[in-house]
Design a protein around this motif. Sequence first.
Motif, short mmCIF file in Angstrom:
data_model
loop_
_atom_site.label_atom_id
_atom_site.label_comp_id
_atom_site.label_asym_id
_atom_site.label_seq_id
_atom_site.Cartn_x
_atom_site.Cartn_y
_atom_site.Cartn_z
N SER A 122 0.99 -0.82 -0.15
CA SER A 122 0.09 0.44 -0.41
C SER A 122 0.95 1.63 -0.55
N ASN A 123 2.27 1.16 0.48
CA ASN A 123 2.76 2.40 0.21
C ASN A 123 4.23 1.68 0.08
N PRO A 124 4.87 1.83 -1.57
CA PRO A 124 5.60 1.25 -0.99
C PRO A 124 7.06 2.62 -1.35
N MET A 125 6.56 3.56 -1.75
CA MET A 125 7.52 4.83 -1.79
C MET A 125 8.06 5.15 0.18
N GLY A 126 7.50 4.61 1.10
CA GLY A 126 7.87 4.57 2.52
C GLY A 126 8.50 3.69 2.88
N THR A 127 7.66 2.08 2.19
CA THR A 127 9.18 1.20 2.31
C THR A 127 10.51 1.49 2.28
N LEU A 128 10.19 1.88 0.98
CA LEU A 128 11.54 2.22 0.22
C LEU A 128 12.24 2.85 1.55
N ALA A 129 11.69 4.26 1.91
CA ALA A 129 12.22 5.15 2.67
C ALA A 129 12.92 4.95 3.75
N ALA A 130 12.18 3.88 3.89
CA ALA A 130 12.58 2.85 6.02
C ALA A 130 13.37 1.65 5.82
N ALA A 131 13.74 1.37 4.43
CA ALA A 131 14.79 -0.11 4.22
C ALA A 131 16.50 0.75 4.38
N LEU A 132 15.76 2.39 3.31
CA LEU A 132 16.93 3.17 3.34
C LEU A 132 17.65 3.39 4.53
N ALA A 133 16.95 4.10 5.45
CA ALA A 133 17.01 4.50 7.13
C ALA A 133 17.27 3.62 7.50
N ILE A 134 16.84 2.33 7.23
CA ILE A 134 17.53 0.81 8.66
C ILE A 134 19.44 0.40 7.49
N GLY A 135 18.71 0.58 6.40
CA GLY A 135 20.46 0.92 5.98
C GLY A 135 21.70 1.52 5.96
N PHE A 136 21.41 2.86 6.12
CA PHE A 136 22.03 3.67 6.15
C PHE A 136 22.46 3.69 7.74
N VAL A 137 21.91 3.28 8.90
CA VAL A 137 21.98 3.14 10.34
C VAL A 137 22.63 1.72 10.49
N ALA A 138 22.89 0.96 9.77
CA ALA A 138 23.17 -0.38 10.43
C ALA A 138 24.95 -0.44 9.77
#
Length: 82
Positions: A59-75
């Motif tokens: 339902s929200n692919p852009m939000g999911t992509l943003a969350a995945a990028l943020a998690i990747g950045f923090v990791a």
Amino acid sequence: MLEKTEGTVQKMAGKAQDAIGGITGDAGTQIEGKARQIAGQAQQSYGEALDMVRDCARSNPMGTLAAALAIGFVAGALMSRR
């Protein structure tokens, strides 16, 4: 969906094992049945959480992509400090 189904099957098998242990007076079988029920419930809950994540991603692919990028950045930031 597979996780939820397998969890439900494990819960049902655990209930049956618990009942058989109760009928036969075998405490070990009862304990195994109760443990299997708990494991099945955990697997079922995990499957439900996966379904919720999938629905959110659809339902929200852009939000999911943003969350995945943020998690990747923090990791990545945490890993580079070592």
